[in-house]
Scaffold this motif. Structure first.
Motif, PDB file in Angstrom:
ATOM      1  N   SER A  14       6.384  -7.804   2.060  1.00 32.50           N
ATOM      2  CA  SER A  14       7.319  -8.326   1.054  1.00 32.50           C
ATOM      3  C   SER A  14       8.206  -9.425   1.642  1.00 32.50           C
ATOM      4  O   SER A  14       8.594 -10.354   0.935  1.00 32.50           O
ATOM      5  CB  SER A  14       8.158  -7.202   0.439  1.00 32.50           C
ATOM      6  N   LYS A  17       6.219 -12.582   1.468  1.00 34.02           N
ATOM      7  CA  LYS A  17       6.259 -13.117   0.103  1.00 34.02           C
ATOM      8  C   LYS A  17       7.610 -13.768  -0.182  1.00 34.02           C
ATOM      9  O   LYS A  17       7.683 -14.802  -0.849  1.00 34.02           O
ATOM     10  CB  LYS A  17       5.981 -12.010  -0.911  1.00 34.02           C
ATOM     11  N   GLY A 107      12.803  -9.470   1.068  1.00 31.38           N
ATOM     12  CA  GLY A 107      11.807  -8.566   0.504  1.00 31.38           C
ATOM     13  C   GLY A 107      12.370  -7.171   0.379  1.00 31.38           C
ATOM     14  O   GLY A 107      13.485  -6.883   0.811  1.00 31.38           O
ATOM     15  N   ARG A 138       9.187  -8.532  -4.279  1.00 31.24           N
ATOM     16  CA  ARG A 138       8.289  -7.399  -3.986  1.00 31.24           C
ATOM     17  C   ARG A 138       6.952  -7.887  -3.514  1.00 31.24           C
ATOM     18  O   ARG A 138       6.438  -8.861  -3.886  1.00 31.24           O
ATOM     19  CB  ARG A 138       8.079  -6.546  -5.236  1.00 31.24           C
TER      20      ARG A 138
END
Length: 138
Positions: A14, A17, A107, A138
Motif C-alpha cells: 500500500s 501505491k 498507505g 489502499r
C-alpha cells in the motif's frame, strides 16, 4: 495547491501505491515530494545487538528510498528522502507540521478491525492529529 507533499513509506504494497499516487499528484500540481521511512523504536534495550539491528533497518530503508528516488527522477519530480528513528505516527505528524507540508500521503497496512481497535494504526493516528490533509491509499 499542494507544493510540498510528505509521503510515508514503510515497505508495504500500500505504501508503494501511495508513492505512485504521489508521483501522479506531484506532476499535476508541480509539487516537491518528501519521502520518509520511520524506523520504529519498538525495539527495546540498549544492547549491541539492538543497535546493530537498528543500523541494518536504516541501511535497508535507505536502499528502498533510493529506488523511489530513481522513479521520481524518471518522472521529473523533485524529491528528498529521510530515514528517521521514532514512533511512526508521531514522526510523520511532527515532520508535516515543522516542514509545513500541504498534504500527507500514506498507505494502510490493512490490519483487521480487531487489531486496529486494540493497538490502533499509524494512518488512523496521523489522520486524527495531522495539521494538514491526509490521503490514505489502499
Amino acid at each position: 495547491m499542494f507544493s510540498r507533499i510528505l509521503v510515508a513509506i514503510d515497505g508495504s504494497e500500500s505504501a508503494k501505491k501511495a508513492f505512485e499516487e504521489s508521483i501522479y499528484l506531484a506532476q499535476k500540481c508541480n509539487s516537491k515530494l518528501d519521502l520518509v521511512h520511520v524506523v520504529s523504536c519498538e525495539l527495546g534495550g540498549d544492547s549491541a545487538t539492538t543497535f546493530e539491528l537498528i543500523g541494518e533497518l536504516r541501511t535497508k530503508a535507505e536502499k528502498m528510498l533510493d529506488e523511489y528516488k530513481i522513479q521520481a527522477a524518471q518522472n521529473n519530480v523533485p524529491i528528498e528522502t529521510m530515514v528517521i528513528q521514532g514512533d511512526p505516527a508521531q514522526v510523520i505528524i511532527e515532520l508535516a507540521k515543522t516542514k509545513r507540508h500541504d498534504l500527507i500521503i500514506m498507505g494502510t497496512r490493512g490490519k483487521s478491525a480487531f487489531q486496529e481497535l486494540l493497538i490502533g494504526s499509524v494512518s488512523q493516528k496521523v489522520m486524527h492529529h495531522a495539521s494538514c490533509p491526509v490521503m490514505v491509499v489502499r
